[in-house]
Each structure stands twice: as structure tokens, then as C-alpha cells.
Design a protein around this motif. Structure first.
Motif, PDB file in Angstrom:
ATOM      1  N   GLY A   9     -42.584 -64.361  11.474  1.00 45.29           N
ATOM      2  CA  GLY A   9     -41.220 -64.838  11.691  1.00 45.29           C
ATOM      3  C   GLY A   9     -40.824 -65.872  10.653  1.00 45.29           C
ATOM      4  O   GLY A   9     -39.702 -65.853  10.141  1.00 45.29           O
ATOM      5  N   TYR A  10     -41.751 -66.766  10.354  1.00 46.97           N
ATOM      6  CA  TYR A  10     -41.441 -67.818   9.374  1.00 46.97           C
ATOM      7  C   TYR A  10     -41.050 -67.196   8.031  1.00 46.97           C
ATOM      8  O   TYR A  10     -40.064 -67.596   7.413  1.00 46.97           O
ATOM      9  CB  TYR A  10     -42.629 -68.768   9.208  1.00 46.97           C
ATOM     10  N   GLN A  11     -41.839 -66.194   7.636  1.00 44.24           N
ATOM     11  CA  GLN A  11     -41.570 -65.514   6.354  1.00 44.24           C
ATOM     12  C   GLN A  11     -40.209 -64.835   6.354  1.00 44.24           C
ATOM     13  O   GLN A  11     -39.569 -64.693   5.314  1.00 44.24           O
ATOM     14  CB  GLN A  11     -42.634 -64.449   6.119  1.00 44.24           C
ATOM     15  N   LEU A  12     -39.789 -64.396   7.543  1.00 47.91           N
ATOM     16  CA  LEU A  12     -38.507 -63.703   7.648  1.00 47.91           C
ATOM     17  C   LEU A  12     -37.326 -64.670   7.770  1.00 47.91           C
ATOM     18  O   LEU A  12     -36.182 -64.244   7.866  1.00 47.91           O
ATOM     19  CB  LEU A  12     -38.522 -62.756   8.852  1.00 47.91           C
ATOM     20  N   GLY A  13     -37.604 -65.960   7.810  1.00 49.06           N
ATOM     21  CA  GLY A  13     -36.520 -66.943   7.833  1.00 49.06           C
ATOM     22  C   GLY A  13     -36.257 -67.578   9.187  1.00 49.06           C
ATOM     23  O   GLY A  13     -35.276 -68.310   9.347  1.00 49.06           O
ATOM     24  N   PHE A  14     -37.138 -67.323  10.174  1.00 49.80           N
ATOM     25  CA  PHE A  14     -36.942 -67.969  11.473  1.00 49.80           C
ATOM     26  C   PHE A  14     -37.453 -69.401  11.421  1.00 49.80           C
ATOM     27  O   PHE A  14     -38.521 -69.657  10.862  1.00 49.80           O
ATOM     28  CB  PHE A  14     -37.694 -67.202  12.566  1.00 49.80           C
ATOM     29  N   ARG A  15     -36.686 -70.336  11.999  1.00 48.45           N
ATOM     30  CA  ARG A  15     -37.127 -71.717  12.094  1.00 48.45           C
ATOM     31  C   ARG A  15     -37.119 -72.188  13.554  1.00 48.45           C
ATOM     32  O   ARG A  15     -37.202 -73.380  13.835  1.00 48.45           O
ATOM     33  CB  ARG A  15     -36.251 -72.626  11.216  1.00 48.45           C
ATOM     34  N   THR A  16     -36.938 -71.234  14.462  1.00 48.38           N
ATOM     35  CA  THR A  16     -37.122 -71.493  15.893  1.00 48.38           C
ATOM     36  C   THR A  16     -37.895 -70.320  16.482  1.00 48.38           C
ATOM     37  O   THR A  16     -37.559 -69.160  16.205  1.00 48.38           O
ATOM     38  CB  THR A  16     -35.778 -71.575  16.644  1.00 48.38           C
ATOM     39  N   PHE A  17     -38.919 -70.636  17.257  1.00 44.92           N
ATOM     40  CA  PHE A  17     -39.642 -69.600  17.991  1.00 44.92           C
ATOM     41  C   PHE A  17     -39.427 -69.838  19.480  1.00 44.92           C
ATOM     42  O   PHE A  17     -39.533 -70.966  19.954  1.00 44.92           O
ATOM     43  CB  PHE A  17     -41.139 -69.651  17.657  1.00 44.92           C
ATOM     44  N   VAL A  18     -39.103 -68.760  20.179  1.00 42.49           N
ATOM     45  CA  VAL A  18     -38.916 -68.844  21.627  1.00 42.49           C
ATOM     46  C   VAL A  18     -40.085 -68.128  22.288  1.00 42.49           C
ATOM     47  O   VAL A  18     -40.259 -66.923  22.106  1.00 42.49           O
ATOM     48  CB  VAL A  18     -37.602 -68.169  22.079  1.00 42.49           C
ATOM     49  N   LEU A  19     -40.887 -68.884  23.010  1.00 42.71           N
ATOM     50  CA  LEU A  19     -41.995 -68.266  23.745  1.00 42.71           C
ATOM     51  C   LEU A  19     -41.513 -67.987  25.160  1.00 42.71           C
ATOM     52  O   LEU A  19     -41.278 -68.912  25.937  1.00 42.71           O
ATOM     53  CB  LEU A  19     -43.208 -69.203  23.779  1.00 42.71           C
ATOM     54  N   GLN A  20     -41.345 -66.708  25.451  1.00 43.64           N
ATOM     55  CA  GLN A  20     -40.843 -66.339  26.786  1.00 43.64           C
ATOM     56  C   GLN A  20     -41.856 -65.478  27.517  1.00 43.64           C
ATOM     57  O   GLN A  20     -42.543 -64.652  26.900  1.00 43.64           O
ATOM     58  CB  GLN A  20     -39.525 -65.579  26.678  1.00 43.64           C
ATOM     59  N   GLY A  21     -41.922 -65.665  28.823  1.00 39.90           N
ATOM     60  CA  GLY A  21     -42.824 -64.825  29.597  1.00 39.90           C
ATOM     61  C   GLY A  21     -42.592 -64.942  31.079  1.00 39.90           C
ATOM     62  O   GLY A  21     -41.764 -65.744  31.533  1.00 39.90           O
TER      63      GLY A  21
ATOM     64  N   THR B 291     -36.731 -51.986  20.819  1.00 40.74           N
ATOM     65  CA  THR B 291     -38.133 -51.965  21.250  1.00 40.74           C
ATOM     66  C   THR B 291     -38.999 -51.155  20.293  1.00 40.74           C
ATOM     67  O   THR B 291     -40.205 -51.131  20.434  1.00 40.74           O
ATOM     68  CB  THR B 291     -38.283 -51.399  22.681  1.00 40.74           C
ATOM     69  N   GLY B 292     -38.367 -50.501  19.310  1.00 37.91           N
ATOM     70  CA  GLY B 292     -39.144 -49.658  18.405  1.00 37.91           C
ATOM     71  C   GLY B 292     -39.430 -50.249  17.034  1.00 37.91           C
ATOM     72  O   GLY B 292     -40.460 -49.984  16.436  1.00 37.91           O
ATOM     73  N   GLU B 293     -38.514 -51.089  16.549  1.00 36.47           N
ATOM     74  CA  GLU B 293     -38.614 -51.515  15.150  1.00 36.47           C
ATOM     75  C   GLU B 293     -39.576 -52.672  14.947  1.00 36.47           C
ATOM     76  O   GLU B 293     -39.812 -53.475  15.837  1.00 36.47           O
ATOM     77  CB  GLU B 293     -37.234 -51.960  14.630  1.00 36.47           C
ATOM     78  N   GLU B 294     -40.059 -52.795  13.733  1.00 35.67           N
ATOM     79  CA  GLU B 294     -40.788 -53.977  13.304  1.00 35.67           C
ATOM     80  C   GLU B 294     -39.801 -55.127  13.157  1.00 35.67           C
ATOM     81  O   GLU B 294     -38.603 -54.911  12.944  1.00 35.67           O
ATOM     82  CB  GLU B 294     -41.426 -53.726  11.930  1.00 35.67           C
ATOM     83  N   ALA B 295     -40.332 -56.353  13.213  1.00 32.83           N
ATOM     84  CA  ALA B 295     -39.469 -57.538  13.113  1.00 32.83           C
ATOM     85  C   ALA B 295     -38.619 -57.525  11.838  1.00 32.83           C
ATOM     86  O   ALA B 295     -37.435 -57.866  11.866  1.00 32.83           O
ATOM     87  CB  ALA B 295     -40.321 -58.801  13.164  1.00 32.83           C
ATOM     88  N   ALA B 296     -39.234 -57.097  10.727  1.00 36.40           N
ATOM     89  CA  ALA B 296     -38.503 -57.127   9.451  1.00 36.40           C
ATOM     90  C   ALA B 296     -37.317 -56.167   9.476  1.00 36.40           C
ATOM     91  O   ALA B 296     -36.235 -56.491   8.987  1.00 36.40           O
ATOM     92  CB  ALA B 296     -39.447 -56.785   8.300  1.00 36.40           C
ATOM     93  N   GLU B 297     -37.536 -54.998  10.093  1.00 36.11           N
ATOM     94  CA  GLU B 297     -36.433 -54.032  10.216  1.00 36.11           C
ATOM     95  C   GLU B 297     -35.324 -54.616  11.074  1.00 36.11           C
ATOM     96  O   GLU B 297     -34.137 -54.472  10.778  1.00 36.11           O
ATOM     97  CB  GLU B 297     -36.910 -52.755  10.921  1.00 36.11           C
ATOM     98  N   CYS B 298     -35.717 -55.236  12.184  1.00 38.92           N
ATOM     99  CA  CYS B 298     -34.751 -55.815  13.122  1.00 38.92           C
ATOM    100  C   CYS B 298     -33.850 -56.818  12.413  1.00 38.92           C
ATOM    101  O   CYS B 298     -32.647 -56.829  12.619  1.00 38.92           O
ATOM    102  CB  CYS B 298     -35.473 -56.560  14.236  1.00 38.92           C
ATOM    103  N   ILE B 299     -34.458 -57.663  11.599  1.00 32.62           N
ATOM    104  CA  ILE B 299     -33.670 -58.733  10.992  1.00 32.62           C
ATOM    105  C   ILE B 299     -32.724 -58.161   9.925  1.00 32.62           C
ATOM    106  O   ILE B 299     -31.600 -58.632   9.782  1.00 32.62           O
ATOM    107  CB  ILE B 299     -34.582 -59.884  10.470  1.00 32.62           C
ATOM    108  N   ARG B 300     -33.165 -57.093   9.253  1.00 35.67           N
ATOM    109  CA  ARG B 300     -32.269 -56.449   8.280  1.00 35.67           C
ATOM    110  C   ARG B 300     -31.049 -55.845   8.977  1.00 35.67           C
ATOM    111  O   ARG B 300     -29.916 -56.028   8.556  1.00 35.67           O
ATOM    112  CB  ARG B 300     -33.005 -55.344   7.522  1.00 35.67           C
ATOM    113  N   CYS B 301     -31.336 -55.124  10.055  1.00 36.50           N
ATOM    114  CA  CYS B 301     -30.264 -54.489  10.839  1.00 36.50           C
ATOM    115  C   CYS B 301     -29.302 -55.543  11.366  1.00 36.50           C
ATOM    116  O   CYS B 301     -28.079 -55.406  11.289  1.00 36.50           O
ATOM    117  CB  CYS B 301     -30.903 -53.689  11.979  1.00 36.50           C
ATOM    118  N   LEU B 302     -29.894 -56.634  11.852  1.00 38.61           N
ATOM    119  CA  LEU B 302     -29.078 -57.683  12.450  1.00 38.61           C
ATOM    120  C   LEU B 302     -28.217 -58.391  11.400  1.00 38.61           C
ATOM    121  O   LEU B 302     -27.051 -58.715  11.667  1.00 38.61           O
ATOM    122  CB  LEU B 302     -30.014 -58.697  13.110  1.00 38.61           C
ATOM    123  N   ALA B 303     -28.800 -58.628  10.233  1.00 34.37           N
ATOM    124  CA  ALA B 303     -28.049 -59.319   9.171  1.00 34.37           C
ATOM    125  C   ALA B 303     -26.800 -58.511   8.818  1.00 34.37           C
ATOM    126  O   ALA B 303     -25.713 -59.075   8.641  1.00 34.37           O
ATOM    127  CB  ALA B 303     -28.933 -59.527   7.954  1.00 34.37           C
TER     128      ALA B 303
END
Ligand code: SAH
Length: 352
Positions: free
Chosen positions: A95-107, A314-326
Motif C-alpha cells: 500500500g505504501y508503494q502505491l501511495g497510501f498514507r493511511t491504513f485501515v485495519l478492519q475486522g 474482490t478480484g483485482e490486485e491492489a495495484a489494479e484497484c488503485i489504477r481503476c479508482l484513479a
């Protein structure tokens, strides 16, 4: 209706009767007006910036039995999983490499994650990523536990109140769960100094407009730094399997109203909103939301964190998700920033 919207923009408040009229009878043109006023206010505080939070769904074991939730204790079809500390740390590193500066630990409320284990984890994340904020979303704990987790590095806590009406709370939860305790937890979290997020499901079974007004009053009273709202969506293995979902229109209307009530609040366009409408998150941003919480969990476990049916991403890798989202964010005229994204009132305050 125009007079009501003007008053809301000007005074950040309405009478119960005015809220009732707005919630019950706003036309599509009124909703567009509300959204436009909400955007204006959001841009005053945040410009075009959209904050992102990397969501790590680290366990779906849960001791609770909420009637709406797919990871409730009594769902025998939930495939239970728990990430190891190493897996969680790897999610943060990615996540850090992808530009996240907040992590949410949910459970879920998983007894395996004692204060000792969580504190060690929080300290390790903070050591590796001292410039990041950590948000916890792990349900109800004692004030002592919240304090220890805060001391170990947690900055923020998400605990949706779900509904501010006690009788309605009891329709959504079994008798072993307590409305008063949940409210107490929110007050404890605030008193400790967390940036606190509460919020409600929109269109949950039995919800009435009066309940939504009580929800808005609770937000005014608690003054949370964050408000997470999303539509209720049925999950096929729960007692609410046959109930109807909340609507996009009401969720967007409430996002705009909340922006106008609490002008600088951190307001996510949630995954649930993106699930009931293909463009839900974009519409949320255009209705006053300024935060997105994409999934950073390992792809292998994502489908198992099935709070509700048909959850997206639920299918994509984090990197794909962030590209799609951007790309989605850019389509709204806003843009994702690499930033902790603290609440304006809590910026630069060192935590002790
Ligand atoms: N155990 C933690 C995290 C709960 S999951 C806690 O108690 O806070 C996060 C949120 O998902 C919940 O607070 C609830 O508002 C939402 N949620 C759960 N089931 C849902 C459903 N069927 N539809 C929409 N939202 C749901």
C-alpha cells in the motif's frame, strides 16, 4: 424546498420538521441543488483533493451476531480466515508503494487479536511507516483497551453507530448487544483523542425517516471527524437475506446533508455505494464525499469478507484497484492525493 436548502447551507442546521421534509420529499432537482452546495463546501476545505485509505480486512472471525452482517457468528457458511502479522505488514508495504498514507485495519470482533498482539502490530507498522496514519475498525472494546491501542500508535477509529434509535438498534442486533454500550464506546474513543468515525446504514430493515433525523442529531452532538454511511445490502446467509437494499438516491441525499451539517468532516464514498450502483462512488464524490477506501487485502481472502452480497473489487490486485479508482476519480474532476488526510482540526497535533 429551496428555502430549506438555503437555510441548511447558511446555518448548517435545520429543525426536525425541515429535515423531515428534505429527507422525505426532495425531488431530483432538489438533490442536484443539495449536491452542488455540498461540493462547494467540500471544495472550500479540501479543494479537489480526494483522500484514500488502504483497507485491510484482516479477520472475519466475529463473536457478534448482527442480523445484517455476513460474517456474523452464526453464519456456518462464512469461510473464516485471519491474516498473520506478516501478511498484514506486507499489505501495508504494498500500500505504501502505491501511495497510501493511511491504513485501515478492519475486522470482526476476533478474540485472537488481544491488546498485546494488536499493540505489537501497530508498533511495527508505525516503525516501518512513520509517516502513515492507522485507523482501527474492530468493534467494541473496553476504554482501557482503546487507550492501549492509541498509545501503541492507532490514530483513528471507525465504529459506526448503525442507528441512533434504540428500538431500531434492537431490531438490527440480538439482545446480547447493547445500544448504550456502542454509544459509550464512541464517547470513550473521543475522550482518548482518536479521530473518530461513526455512521449508519441507509435503508436498513425497519429504518424510518425519524430514525435518520436522530442519526443526524447524533452527528451534531458527537461531532465525529469522519462519517461512514452506505446503503444496507442483504447478504444471503443472514436473517435479513430477503430484505430490500437501501437506495442510491437516499444515500447521496444523506451524504450531501452530512457535508452541509459538518462542513469539514471526512466523508467516504463507500464500497457499498459502489456495489449498488456502478457509478456509486463517483456520484458520492459529486454529492460531497471526499474519501475513498479501496481494498488492500490479499486477493485470496477478499471474497471471504462478505458482509453483504455482490461486493465489488474482490478480484483485482491492489495495484489494479488503485489504477481503476484513479481514472474514476479523474472523471469527477477531483484527484487522489498522497497524504495522511487528517481531519483539519487534528493536523500536526503530536500524539502523546
Ligand atoms: N466489527 C467492526 C467492523 C464492522 S464491518 C465493527 O463492529 O465496527 C463495517 C461496517 O459494515 C459495519 O459497521 C456495518 O455498518 C457495515 N455492514 C455490515 N453488514 C452490512 C450489510 N449487509 N450491508 C451494508 N453494510 C453492512
Amino acid at each position: 424546498m429551496r428555502a430549506i436548502i438555503d437555510k441548511l447551507e447558511l446555518t448548517h442546521n435545520l429543525s426536525d420538521e425541515e429535515f423531515m421534509a428534505l429527507l422525505k420529499s426532495a425531488s431530483p432537482a432538489d438533490d442536484a441543488k443539495l449536491a452542488q452546495r455540498a461540493r462547494k463546501l467540500r471544495e472550500r476545505y479540501y479543494g479537489k483533493d480526494v483522500y484514500i485509505r488502504g483497507l485491510i480486512e484482516f479477520t472475519n472471525y466475529c463473536r457478534n451476531n448482527c442480523y445484517y452482517c455476513g460474517i456474523r457468528r452464526d453464519n456456518p457458511n462464512a469461510q473464516r480466515y485471519r491474516l498473520t502479522a506478516e501478511q498484514i505488514l506486507a499489505c501495508c508495504d504494498t500500500g505504501y508503494q502505491l501511495g497510501f498514507r493511511t491504513f485501515v485495519l478492519q475486522g470482526g470482533e476476533d478474540a485472537y487479536f488481544t491488546d498485546e498482539r494488536l499493540c505489537a502490530l501497530l508498533q511495527e507498522i508505525k516503525q516501518r511507516h512513520p509517516d502513515c496514519a492507522i485507523t482501527l475498525s474492530i468493534g467494541e472494546r473496553s476504554k482501557e483497551s482503546y487507550q492501549r491501542l492509541f498509545n501503541a500508535g492507532a490514530d483513528r477509529y471507525l465504529l459506526r453507530h448503525e442507528t441512533a434509535n434504540k428500538a431500531h438498534y434492537e431490531q438490527l442486533h440480538p439482545a446480547e448487544m447493547s445500544y448504550n454500550h456502542r454509544r459509550q464506546c464512541l464517547h470513550d474513543l473521543k475522550a482518548i483523542g482518536y479521530q473518530v468515525g461513526c455512521g449508519m446504514m441507509v435503508g436498513s430493515p425497519g429504518q424510518k425517516t425519524e430514525h435518520l433525523i436522530q442519526d443526524l442529531r447524533l452527528l451534531q452532538e458527537l461531532q465525529p471527524e469522519m462519517v461512514g454511511i452506505g446503503p444496507f445490502i442483504p447478504q444471503h446467509d443472514t436473517p435479513f437475506a430477503q430484505q430490500a437494499s437501501g437506495t442510491v438516491a437516499m444515500t447521496l441525499r444523506l451524504l450531501s446533508i452530512i457535508r452541509l451539517l459538518l462542513p469539514n468532516v471526512l466523508l467516504p464514498a463507500t464500497t457499498a455505494l459502489g456495489t449498488i450502483d456502478q457509478k456509486g462512488r463517483e456520484k458520492g464524490l459529486l454529492a460531497g464525499a471526499n474519501v475513498l477506501m479501496p481494498n488492500l487485502s490479499p486477493t485470496a481472502v477478499r471474497k471471504k469478507y462478505a458482509l453483504y452480497d455482490n461486493k465489488i473489487c474482490t478480484g483485482e490486485e491492489a495495484a489494479e484497484c488503485i489504477r481503476c479508482l484513479a481514472a474514476r476519480v479523474e472523471s469527477t474532476g477531483y484527484n487522489i492525493v498522497v497524504n495522511r488526510g487528517d481531519h483539519p482540526n487534528k493536523r500536526g497535533t503530536p500524539k502523546t
